[in-house]
Design a protein around this motif. Structure first.
Motif, PDB file in Angstrom:
ATOM      1  N   VAL A 132       0.812  -1.346   0.159  1.00 31.74           N
ATOM      2  CA  VAL A 132      -0.039   0.040  -0.079  1.00 31.74           C
ATOM      3  C   VAL A 132       0.857   1.115   0.044  1.00 31.74           C
ATOM      4  CG1 VAL A 132      -1.856  -1.009   1.047  1.00 31.74           C
ATOM      5  CG2 VAL A 132      -0.094  -0.140   2.419  1.00 31.74           C
ATOM      6  N   HIS A 133       0.530   2.232  -0.884  1.00 27.89           N
ATOM      7  CA  HIS A 133       1.283   3.540  -0.778  1.00 27.89           C
ATOM      8  C   HIS A 133       0.508   4.736  -1.126  1.00 27.89           C
ATOM      9  CE1 HIS A 133       0.603   2.156  -5.057  1.00 27.89           C
ATOM     10  NE2 HIS A 133       1.262   1.024  -4.889  1.00 27.89           N
ATOM     11  N   SER A 134       0.797   5.779  -0.365  1.00 30.13           N
ATOM     12  CA  SER A 134      -0.021   7.246  -0.666  1.00 30.13           C
ATOM     13  C   SER A 134       0.909   8.311  -0.120  1.00 30.13           C
ATOM     14  CB  SER A 134      -1.246   6.885   0.142  1.00 30.13           C
ATOM     15  OG  SER A 134      -1.926   7.989   0.166  1.00 30.13           O
ATOM     16  N   ASP A 135       0.513   9.221  -0.586  1.00 26.25           N
ATOM     17  CA  ASP A 135       0.959  10.599  -0.747  1.00 26.25           C
ATOM     18  C   ASP A 135       0.434  11.124   0.553  1.00 26.25           C
ATOM     19  OD1 ASP A 135       2.717  10.003  -2.432  1.00 26.25           O
ATOM     20  OD2 ASP A 135       1.320  11.020  -4.054  1.00 26.25           O
TER      21      ASP A 135
ATOM     22  N   ILE B 259       4.570   7.286   1.591  1.00 21.47           N
ATOM     23  CA  ILE B 259       4.466   6.213   2.259  1.00 21.47           C
ATOM     24  C   ILE B 259       4.234   5.103   1.779  1.00 21.47           C
ATOM     25  CG2 ILE B 259       4.040   4.901   4.751  1.00 21.47           C
ATOM     26  CD1 ILE B 259       3.691   7.622   6.158  1.00 21.47           C
ATOM     27  N   ALA B 260       5.231   4.072   1.572  1.00 20.81           N
ATOM     28  CA  ALA B 260       4.673   2.662   1.212  1.00 20.81           C
ATOM     29  C   ALA B 260       5.145   1.627   2.027  1.00 20.81           C
ATOM     30  CB  ALA B 260       5.838   2.303  -0.101  1.00 20.81           C
ATOM     31  N   VAL B 261       4.029   0.686   2.311  1.00 19.21           N
ATOM     32  CA  VAL B 261       4.362  -0.638   3.150  1.00 19.21           C
ATOM     33  C   VAL B 261       3.759  -1.869   2.526  1.00 19.21           C
ATOM     34  CG1 VAL B 261       3.595  -1.279   5.506  1.00 19.21           C
ATOM     35  CG2 VAL B 261       3.658   0.858   5.149  1.00 19.21           C
TER      36      VAL B 261
ATOM     37  N   TRP C  80       9.511   5.705   3.828  1.00 19.52           N
ATOM     38  CA  TRP C  80       9.011   6.919   3.661  1.00 19.52           C
ATOM     39  C   TRP C  80       9.886   7.816   2.874  1.00 19.52           C
ATOM     40  CZ3 TRP C  80      11.793  11.056   5.221  1.00 19.52           C
ATOM     41  CH2 TRP C  80      11.055  12.642   5.457  1.00 19.52           C
ATOM     42  N   SER C  81       9.523   8.637   1.973  1.00 20.93           N
ATOM     43  CA  SER C  81      10.232   9.472   1.103  1.00 20.93           C
ATOM     44  C   SER C  81       9.736  10.903   1.262  1.00 20.93           C
ATOM     45  CB  SER C  81       9.804   9.118  -0.393  1.00 20.93           C
ATOM     46  OG  SER C  81      10.406   7.669  -0.579  1.00 20.93           O
ATOM     47  N   SER C  82      10.513  11.924   1.452  1.00 15.68           N
ATOM     48  CA  SER C  82      10.117  13.192   1.641  1.00 15.68           C
ATOM     49  C   SER C  82       9.512  13.677   0.190  1.00 15.68           C
ATOM     50  CB  SER C  82      11.412  13.978   1.819  1.00 15.68           C
ATOM     51  OG  SER C  82      12.306  14.061   0.918  1.00 15.68           O
ATOM     52  N   ASN C  83       8.753  14.998   0.273  1.00 18.23           N
ATOM     53  CA  ASN C  83       8.069  15.055  -1.099  1.00 18.23           C
ATOM     54  C   ASN C  83       9.105  15.603  -2.043  1.00 18.23           C
ATOM     55  OD1 ASN C  83       5.424  15.139  -0.190  1.00 18.23           O
ATOM     56  ND2 ASN C  83       5.751  17.209   1.296  1.00 18.23           N
ATOM     57  N   ASP C  84      10.445  16.055  -1.583  1.00 15.20           N
ATOM     58  CA  ASP C  84      11.180  16.339  -2.846  1.00 15.20           C
ATOM     59  C   ASP C  84      12.066  15.194  -3.055  1.00 15.20           C
ATOM     60  OD1 ASP C  84      12.830  16.147  -0.534  1.00 15.20           O
ATOM     61  OD2 ASP C  84      13.708  18.317  -0.485  1.00 15.20           O
TER      62      ASP C  84
END
Length: 850
Positions: A737-740, A746-748, A786-790
């Motif tokens: 599952v992944h979402s902004d 975030i992807a889990v 978790w990835s930052s927006n940039d």
């Protein structure tokens, strides 16, 4: 291991290639106005749009959401770079990490960047979804579809779903999220691939039952590994550091036409990331269970604008042991590793590209042995059978250093692209093996390898009904493998009866060196019979010669009266044709049928106890492969389905078995075998925040001809036995599952693998309790990212084998060294040495990109 007393021995990435350079539009800037039709483009194009927002385009919103674009090479005859004085775009973009980019450039790429931009404008910024092809790509841009996967399995860059081969691909995103660091991790995510590490310095690959579990210099692996299109011949050179890897392609079935020698079961091909013309880098640190510490980094920089770029990759790791030796109180299985890789990209002209690379790896550590039996030996009553304990007394150790240089040139001319790939590799490896606290066996194996390869090929342009590839291949390899063992037999043991009159310890020495030379011309021709139907035929003629010598001292294995020395020399030839018929029914559905032949070269045994056995080679192995498959990619890129069914018919199958006349365990030709099965790979995104995957393999493998000489004038027919290392069922289910969110994306996710048992020997005589350990009854891996927006910062949590499943990678009998005669001859008793799979591990990785 050597045998001692019974011991077995479109073009994605071309945009990446030019990121940071000036992309030149082949038309005036006025053509970019919304609704404009003033595009002087006469060549058909299609574009694949990626998903991350742009930060470096300056077109005032006309191109707001492009990171990179790819174009189908068939739309660019000649592939020239279009130059213009009207407008330039300076890109400072990072390619999407979820993209499986190409590692090989088979056409001139300077037309690709301009053509890709033109393709987007052709679709229209305001009317993107008006064309079905563009609409499909738009769905992917919005994060609702699966990413395109581009592979080079046919020595050209092709879409995975339009490549008529059964192939699994592990991309850069999965490698990062699942913390893939070696081939063991690759196997977790690629259920069709069987990989058996032996200690810290050897590894064996198997696909569809093809494997030779023998590290003698006179034998060859049945599944070849390539890194950046350079083969790695030695079984001690197939444990690379999987960092900064673009993708791993696992090609199933014989690949004897384009990949050549000894790819009878398939090919594992890795591609490292190429230098680009922009400043960028990555740094990461990992901390995990057992004080695992990893420090890794990548730096990429243009050195001369538009001409020269470099990339440097460094990696280091250390981990403490996870198995306690109760004989000494120390912890085993700890180690450290350091590696470095450097690449230079040189593009002096529009039509020529040269990539040179250097790689170096050093690793060392201790290794524990897992013993398992159903009785306590009378001579060594203190053995432990706990998988996380050992009673070795003297720890096993390994150390390895290998390095290599590669040079690849691609020159595009009017008749096609000429490619030259030159490789050199050097390896030094040592491995000390111990089993028991009484030092009943101490085995020291060393290996020194040097390898030179050269491949030349010419590939026609792809924008024509008839396409072809012709080439020449050359390999020379030198292996020197001295093995010595101290057999400190115990009074009253079975081995003591063999060594009567010789005081312990007995020194065993086995020294073998082999020169292997191979040369092969090859060709592949494809013709489009219609717009939907294509036929592809090819073939390779291979000549291979092995020469060298073997020496065994008089006390090696079974006691002899004198030393043995043999001179070895033999050559083999083989023609391996292939034919494939491909039908592209729709843009989403393709089917194919293939007939191909593969061969595995003959060789020499290092473990025979007679001069004749050392000098006489075993024969080459052959297989005919019959395969049909279908591939589907549709529903707006939401569903990808690949299915293949095959039958492989082997003759002169090479197996390790017991020579009943000499009691040697050697490689020989078993006769014939049949391996059939079904391979499936499904992936889909039913909703934009969920990705599901399912991989299932079914194998039915049997020897159809297998006579064993019992040494007394009688024969045993083992036809019907199961081929080793072929589990009947393997299934892997995955979900993510992944979402902004406002704080980033975030992807889990995780995966679950089930695998049935497999055999270790051609005789199928391993006790059932040991075979049961080969099953994976729920191997679970988890990850969260978790990835930052940039996209500059990432935090990854990962867990491998989270239920701490204890399973066997390999097993072999060990009782001969410490068993009494009554214990050894009792069929109800067994004592085995087991190579375990990795234990549970958890960790966290912090990564920054700049």
């Amino acid at each position: 291991m050597s045998v001692i007393g019974g011991h077995y021995r479109a073009l994605v990435g071309q945009a990446g290639d030019r990121l940071g350079r000036k992309a030149v539009l082949p038309f005036p800037i006025s053509a970019l106005a919304p609704g404009s039709s003033a595009l002087p483009l006469t060549r058909p194009m299609s574009a694949q749009l990626l998903t991350r927002p742009a930060t470096g385009f300056g077109l005032g919103g006309v191109l707001p959401n492009i990171v990179s674009m790819t174009s189908q090479a068939s739309g660019f005859p000649g592939s020239k770079w279009f130059r213009s004085r009207h407008f330039h775009i300076w890109t400072r973009l990072r390619p999407a990490t979820t993209k499986a980019r190409t590692g090989v450039n088979t056409v001139t790429h300077r037309g690709i960047g301009a053509g890709s931009i033109g393709a987007f404008v052709l679709c229209g910024a305001a009317t993107l979804t008006s064309d079905p092809a563009c609409a499909q790509n738009a769905g992917a841009t919005e994060g609702q579809g699966l990413e395109e996967i581009v592979v080079t399995a046919t020595r050209r860059e092709t879409d995975l779903e339009k490549t008529p081969i059964s192939i699994s691909v592990l991309g850069a995103a999965a490698i990062e999220k699942s913390h893939v660091v070696d081939l063991v991790d690759v196997t977790r995510l690629t259920p069709s691939l069987v990989y058996m590490p032996r200690g810290g310095s050897e590894g064996y690959l198997s696909l569809r039952g093809a494997i030779i579990f023998d590290d003698s210099p006179g034998t060859d692996p049945a599944v070849s590994m390539y890194i950046d299109d350079v083969v790695r011949v030695s079984v001690a050179d197939v444990q690379p550091d999987v960092y900064d890897i673009d993708r791993v392609e696992v090609l199933k079935g014989p690949q004897g036409t384009l990949f050549g020698r000894n790819s009878i079961g398939g090919v594992v091909s890795m591609y490292t990331n190429q230098p680009t013309f922009r400043n960028s880098g990555t740094a990461e640190v990992t901390y995990g269970e057992n004080n695992l510490v990893e420090l890794k980094g990548v730096y990429n920089a243009p050195l001369i604008d538009d001409k020269l770029a470099g990339r440097i990759v460094v990696s280091g790791s250390s981990v403490e042991g996870n198995v306690k030796d109760i004989a000494t109180g120390t912890m085993l299985n700890g180690g450290h590793q350091a590696s470095v890789r450097g690449k230079l990209l040189f593009t002096p002209t529009d039509d020529f590209k040269f990539v040179s690379s250097f790689d170096y790896l050093h690793k060392a550590g201790t290794q524990a042995e897992w013993l398992l039996g159903n009785y306590q030996p009378a001579l060594v009553p203190g053995l432990t059978y706990d998988p996380q304990q050992s009673a070795q007394g003297m720890p096993g150790r390994y150390e390895q250093t290998n390095w290599g240089v590669t040079g690849r040139g691609d020159w595009t001319t009017g008749i096609g692209t000429f490619t030259s790939i030159t490789g050199y590799r050097h390896l030094d490896s040592s491995n000390t093996k111990t089993l028991f606290p009484v030092d009943a066996l101490i085995l020291n194996a060393h290996e020194h390898d040097n390898q030179v390869t050269q491949e030349l090929r010419l590939a026609s342009p792809v924008d024509q009904p008839l396409t072809w590839i012709v080439g020449l291949y050359y390999l020379h390899n030198y292996k020197d493998r001295p093995v010595d063992a101290f057999q400190n037999y115990l009074a009253g043991s079975v081995f003591a009866h063999k060594a009567a009159g010789f005081p312990p310890p007995i020194l065993y020495q086995n020294i073998q060196e082999t020169h292997t030379t191979s040369a092969a011309p090859f060709a592949d021709v494809a013709y489009n019979l219609t717009d939907k139907l294509k036929v592809d035929v090819g073939g390779r003629f291979t000549w291979q010669e092995k020469s060298g010598s073997a020496y065994l001292n008089s006390t090696g294995g079974v006691i002899r009266g004198s030393d043995l020395h043999a001179v070895q020399k033999a050559s083999w030839t083989a023609f391996t044709p292939a034919a494939t018929l491909t039908y592209q029914a729709t843009s989403s559905f393709m089917s194919y049928a293939t007939v191909s032949r593969g061969f595995l070269s003959g060789g020499f045994n290092a473990n025979s106890s007679t001069a004749q056995g050392l000098a006489i080679p075993f024969d080459s192995e052959y297989v005919w492969n019959y395969e049909v498959g279908a591939k589907f990619n549709g529903l707006d890129n939401r569903l990808r389905a690949n299915v293949a069914a095959f039958i492989d018919r082997y003759s002169n199958l090479q197996v390790i078995q017991l020579d009943t006349t000499t009691q040697d365990v050697i490689t020989t030709n078993a006769g014939a075998a049949r391996v059939g099965g079904i391979e499936t790979d499904l992936e889909g995104t039913p909703v934009r925040w969920l990705t599901l995957g399912l991989k299932y393999d079914y194998l039915d493998s049997r020897f159809t001809q297998f006579l064993i000489n019992n040494g007394d004038g009688t024969y045993t027919n083992d036809a019907g036995h199961k081929v080793p290392f072929t589990p009947t069922h393997r299934v892997t289910a995955s979900a993510e599952v992944h979402s902004d969110f406002s704080i980033g994306s975030i992807a889990v996710g995780g995966d679950y693998t089930y695998r049935t048992t497999q055999e270790f020997t051609a005789e199928n005589d391993t006790p059932q309790a040991i075979r049961n350990l080969t099953a994976w009854r729920g191997l679970i891996n988890l990850h969260a990212l978790w990835s930052s927006n940039d996209d500059r910062w990432q935090v990854s949590l990962w867990g491998k084998n989270v239920t701490n499943l204890h399973y066997a990678v390999y097993a072999q009998g060990a009782g001969v060294y410490i068993a009494t005669a009554s214990e050894f001859l009792d069929p109800s008793k067994y004592l085995y040495e087991i190579q375990p799979g990795p234990f549970r591990s958890f960790g966290v990785t912090l990564r920054t990109k700049f």
